[in-house]
Design an enzyme around this catalytic site. Structure first.
Site, short mmCIF file in Angstrom:
data_model
loop_
_atom_site.label_atom_id
_atom_site.label_comp_id
_atom_site.label_asym_id
_atom_site.label_seq_id
_atom_site.Cartn_x
_atom_site.Cartn_y
_atom_site.Cartn_z
N ASN A 166 4.34 6.52 4.70
CA ASN A 166 4.25 6.99 6.07
C ASN A 166 4.70 6.01 7.14
O ASN A 166 5.32 6.41 8.12
CB ASN A 166 2.80 7.38 6.39
CG ASN A 166 2.28 8.41 5.41
OD1 ASN A 166 3.00 9.33 5.04
ND2 ASN A 166 1.04 8.24 4.98
N GLN A 184 0.85 -1.19 0.00
CA GLN A 184 0.00 0.00 0.00
C GLN A 184 0.89 1.24 0.00
O GLN A 184 1.90 1.29 0.70
CB GLN A 184 -0.87 0.02 1.26
CG GLN A 184 -1.89 -1.08 1.27
CD GLN A 184 -2.82 -0.92 2.47
OE1 GLN A 184 -2.38 -0.90 3.60
NE2 GLN A 184 -4.10 -0.79 2.20
N ILE A 185 0.49 2.25 -0.77
CA ILE A 185 1.27 3.47 -0.89
C ILE A 185 1.43 4.15 0.47
O ILE A 185 2.50 4.68 0.79
CB ILE A 185 0.62 4.45 -1.90
CG1 ILE A 185 0.64 3.82 -3.31
CG2 ILE A 185 1.34 5.77 -1.92
CD1 ILE A 185 2.00 3.76 -3.94
N CYS A 186 0.37 4.10 1.29
CA CYS A 186 0.47 4.80 2.58
C CYS A 186 1.53 4.15 3.46
O CYS A 186 2.20 4.84 4.24
CB CYS A 186 -0.88 4.84 3.28
SG CYS A 186 -1.63 3.24 3.50
N THR A 187 1.68 2.84 3.34
CA THR A 187 2.73 2.16 4.11
C THR A 187 4.09 2.64 3.64
O THR A 187 4.97 2.94 4.44
CB THR A 187 2.64 0.64 3.93
OG1 THR A 187 1.32 0.22 4.24
CG2 THR A 187 3.64 -0.06 4.83
#
Lengths: 509, 456
Positions: B227, B221-224
């Site tokens: 961030n 996941q991009i958020c992982t």
């Protein structure tokens, strides 16, 4: 992934990249320290050796008295047309060596049967022996010698469309069986102190319930923490329940507690519900294979260890006994939805615990090393560390010798194999071929004129084998037989002893 | 040179089985008739005065499986062998692709492999094709009696499967015309595991029938990545997917920003260093050059023995198909060699609604939020386990409209704005879209749109 780049030259890392990812630098070292002997450079034999030369076996020696013939050109890749008439041992060792400049290879242009009869002790120099197309009269003495010297023997042959492979190893000791889905070692049902302390500091409540975590951090509480606290609460509230949820009702109650503080859309609470299946319900127990190793006579404190493996096993047994039936923690944590800080903290906690555990085991290793009059450090720290990390994957396999196989046949397995329609009949057929060869010094059906007459001989041999290998049926009082035995015997005669390349290649190690 | 060899002595193994019948030979195997010579002429592709047909066999891939296959087929008696591979040789191939040497690095695999086999096995004629499988048309594939693939990608298998399925013709009674059916043997390996299957296109389960067994690879996941990194992999993919476009670290002579090329050691090193810094920032251990390489190139471990085992199996099946000397595999075998030795053979059923071989254009209903963009819709279909489109063309059936095509570039440029438009611009509840994909030749799939109720 251990730092392979530190241990191997850049050339090796580049070339061996795809295999190093499977067995690491220590696996590669084991390969490179080995000296393999191949008896008879047949299609099967050279194909097996090819698959050892390519990944970088240290050394090989080919023993073969034959000369390269036209027939070899039809099934053996490691001979070429100009070589007809030359020593097959010499030619094949040249063409195999040529595939990998880091492998040393030699040959002995002599009939292996002669060497086995007259210089059996010369085989003690090898790490492992591969025997193809050896008659029983040579195979038996060779196998006995190697077995008593703890040298593994691999017997292989291709006979028409049938291939055969037999490992003969008195004891195969494994630290890293590398299961497909290794179980993570989280210790949630019997947590160690530092884990309990860390998990206990969290407040699982949402802010709206009085908790202190904003919604982002709340939805990133690692499921390890969630499960730890849920289990404590479950036990506190339900003293009559099993301490680890077992029945459907208990599991349902547990999940209610797990999801109590979830907003309903949180990934981490979902992961906790899933993880309960592998980390809570089964509880904590040691794998059976590991228990077998630790209970083995050779792991007892008073035994004299025959290898580093058993010194480490003795050490581990003491560790397990003194630490309350647990083994060293693995030290790694699977990925999970969590904020970086908490994930890194958890990783560090498990890691530090594993270091402590390994240090304890090391202490015992040094003790048993001394007890066995071995030099201190002859069992390396690295070896012990690796063994501890994979402790839940330990296994020891013991194979019977060929002599045992022939003199006390495993009738159970053979009868079952025949009954369920598996390969039992082919085993009998190949044994019949070997017997035929011992008597007649040629293969059944080798030339057209022999095809018919050989069938009668093979059927007779087959009957005798049935009586040796199968029991008398208790109910009927009749000798058990292999249904359609004649069919497989006919196929053996049809084949006339020829070796097909593809079947040999398929028997590759 | 080759003519001096006594063929009967040389091929004693193979010919013994061709000359003699046995209880396990296929029904109809008649070695005692004059046709046994026909069979030998066929296998050995020998021209003769009877005009017996010659066997032509195609090997797809000259890598781990391909090298083994060429050796095995040559030593089974096959003489007219073609091999197709678009790759050049890399140093990491040499631990198992034994037809290549260090001095061959950089050269085309197909050509080097052919050269080696031709020089080692007298009389064999391996013809190399250094190109993509898509570069050859139907008439090329039609000349072969058997196709064996040792490919390294699901998509490539899908493509060749759709070609061979498409070549099959039926007569007026609906029966398959035998000459148009080319048996397809497919092998695959990964570490200590492998599998082999036989496909008789349109008759038995084809590769597409089992497509949902290979779901598309899930990415992080991009958020992982952006961030909350936790693993070394997160740091590595952060460098490749997020920082590369921002930092634009490599610019070529023309001033154009270079795309990450994972075979370029400088690109790899840049990614490794950025990943390492990020890992240090977050106190994450385990970023090494080896792990970085493994992640960005999606490296699959590979060894000689697994390839040898699976290839030998496939070549043996080809031999049996051609000679009838024994029964063939029906139709799928799996092998694992990591914990002892285990194989499983079973018959895979033909899927009635298979996209490739059902013989009927499949209509699939998909629930779609009409507010989502065409691009999002296409991404969903790429992730769909049954469809797994790679670069689909989208057409509306009624009223007819070409909505999007990835090729040719002029059309793509013209239709590109459609990608950002909402689905409602092209369809409503019940609209049928006809989709085709370059990895499935001759296959069209109809997607019936079912509008997702926004209130549901």
């Amino acid at each position: 992934m251990e730092d392979v780049e530190k241990k191997l030259s850049k050339d090796k890392v580049d070339k061996y990249d795809r295999q190093l990812r499977l067995w690491g630098a220590h696996g590669q070292a084991a390969l490179e320290n080995a000296h393999i002997c191949l008896l008879n450079a047949t299609a099967t034999g050279t194909e097996i050796l090819k698959n050892l030369v390519l990944p970088g076996i240290g050394r090989f020696t080919i023993i073969d008295g034959a000369k390269v013939s036209e027939e070899d050109l039809g099934n053996n890749f490691f001979v070429s047309q100009p070589d007809i008439g030359r020593s097959r041992a010499e030619v094949t060792s040249e063409l195999l060596r040529e595939m990998n400049e880091w492998v040393q290879g030699t040959h002995i242009a002599q009939d292996p049967n002669e060497l086995i009869a007259n210089q059996l002790s010369s085989f003690s120099q090898y790490t492992l022996v591969i025997a193809t197309n050896l008659p029983t009269s040579s195979l038996l003495p060779l196998s006995e010698f190697l077995y008593s010297n703890h040298i593994p023997l691999v017997v292989s042959r291709a006979y028409g469309f049938v291939g055969y492979l037999r490992n003969v190893v008195p004891e195969h000791c494994i630290f890293e069986t590398k299961p497909d889905n290794p179980l993570d070692d989280l210790r949630l049902t019997n947590p160690f102190p530092s884990l309990a302390t860390y998990c206990g500091t969290w407040d699982l409540r949402q802010k709206s319930e009085g908790g202190n975590l904003d919604s982002h951090l709340h939805s990133h509480i690692p499921y390890i923490v969630i499960l730890y606290q849920s289990l404590i609460e479950y036990r506190k509230n339900n003293p009559t329940f099993n301490p680890t949820p077992k029945t459907e009702a208990e599991k349902a109650e547990f999940i209610k507690i797990v999801t109590r503080h979830s907003t309903g859309e949180d990934k981490n609470f979902e992961e906790a519900t899933d993880a309960a299946r592998t980390h809570i319900y089964p509880g904590y127990r040691l794998p059976d294979d590991l228990t077998d190793v630790l209970n083995d006579d050779k792991a007892s404190a008073s035994s004299t260890p025959t290898s580093n493996y058993w010194i480490i096993a003795q050490a581990m047994k003491q560790y397990v006994d003194e630490e309350g039936k647990t083994v060293p923690v693995k030290g790694s944590v699977p990925d999970m939805t969590a904020d970086t800080n908490s994930y890194v903290s958890l990783t560090e906690i498990y890691y530090q615990k594993s270091r402590q555990d390994i240090a304890k085991v090391l202490g015992y290793v040094r003790k048993y090393e001394k007890q066995a009059n071995r030099a201190e450090g002859s069992v390396t720290d690295e070896e012990v560390e690796r063994a501890c990390k994979s402790v839940r994957d330990w296994k020891v396999v013991r194979y019977r010798s060929i002599k045992e196989e022939y003199e006390t046949p495993d009738k159970d397995s053979l009868e079952m194999s025949v009954d369920v329609g598996e390969n039992g009949p082919w085993y009998v057929a190949l044994r019949a071929v070997d017997r035929f060869y011992e008597k007649e010094k040629r293969y059944p059906g080798d030339v057209e004129e022999n095809v018919e007459g050989d069938l009668a001989k093979m059927v007779e041999i087959g009957k005798a084998l049935e009586e040796e290998l199968l029991r008398v049926d208790e109910e009927s009082g009749e000798q058990k037989r292999v249904p359609d035995l004649e069919k497989v015997l006919r196929e053996m005669i049809r084949v006339g002893g020829v070796e097909l390349h593809n079947i040999g290649a398929h028997c590759a190690l | 040179m080759a003519s001096q060899l006594d063929e009967n002595k040389r091929w004693k193994g193979v010919f013994t089985l061709l000359n003699r019948n046995g209880p396990f030979a296929q029904e109809g195997f008649t070695p005692d008739s004059k046709d046994s010579q026909k069979l030998k002429n066929y296998l050995r592709a020998l021209e003769n005065d009877r005009g017996d047909p010659n066997c032509k066999i195609l090997v797809i891939g000259a890598g781990g499986l391909g090298c083994e296959l060429l050796k095995d087929l040559a030593l089974s008696g096959f003489r007219d062998i073609h091999v197709i591979d678009m790759d050049t040789i890399d140093i990491s191939n040499l631990n198992r692709q034994f037809l290549f040497r260090k001095t061959d690095v950089g050269k085309p695999k197909a050509e080097c492999a052919a050269r080696f086999i031709n020089s080692r096995v007298p009389g064999v004629n391996v013809t190399p094709h250094f190109c993509k499988i898509q570069d050859k048309d139907d008439s090329f594939y039609q000349q072969f009696n058997i196709v064996i693939s040792g490919l390294d990608s699901i998509m490539a298998r899908r493509y060749i499967n759709s070609v061979l399925v498409g070549l099959v013709s039926k007569d007026d009674d609906g029966d398959i015309i035998p000459d148009t059916l080319i048996p397809f043997i497919d092998g695959g390996t990964e570490g200590f595991k492998g599998q082999a299957r036989i496909v008789l296109p349109q008759l038995t389960a084809c590769f597409e029938c089992a497509m949902d067994l290979f779901p598309p690879r899930t990415s992080f996941q991009i958020c992982t990545l952006a961030n909350t990194p936790r693993l070394p992999e997160h740091c590595i993919e952060y460098a490749r997917l997020l920082r590369w476009d921002k930092d634009k670290p490599f610019v070529n002579a023309k001033g154009e920003v270079e795309k990450p090329d994972m075979d370029n050691i400088d690109h790899l090193r840049w990614i490794y260093e950025i990943a390492l810094k990020r890992a240090e920032e977050f106190d994450i251990k385990g970023v090494t050059m080896l792990s970085a390489k493994g992640v960005v190139k999606n490296i699959i471990p590979a060894i000689a023995s697994t390839n040898a085992i699976v290839a030998a199996l496939c070549a043996n099946e080809a031999f049996k198909i051609v000679t009838y000397t024994a029964d063939t595999l029906n139709n799928y075998m799996m092998y694992t060699g990591d914990q002892g030795l285990y194989t499983l053979t079973f018959e895979k059923d033909k899927k009635e609604d298979c996209l490739a071989c059902s013989g009927v254009e499949q209509v699939l209903t998909r629930e779609v939020d009409l507010k989502q963009t065409l691009n999002e819709f296409i991404d969903d279909l790429k992730a769909d386990p049954i469809l797994q489109f790679s670069a689909p063309s989208v057409n509306r059936t009624e009223p007819p409209m070409t909505i999007y095509m990835p090729k040719p570039p002029s059309m793509e440029a013209k239709l590109r704005p459609n990608l950002d438009k909402p689905m409602s611009a092209f369809c409503e509840d019940g609209t049928q879209l006809t989709m085709t994909d370059p990895m499935m030749k001759g296959v069209a799939v109809i997607i019936r749109i079912k509008a997702k109720d926004p209130l549901a």
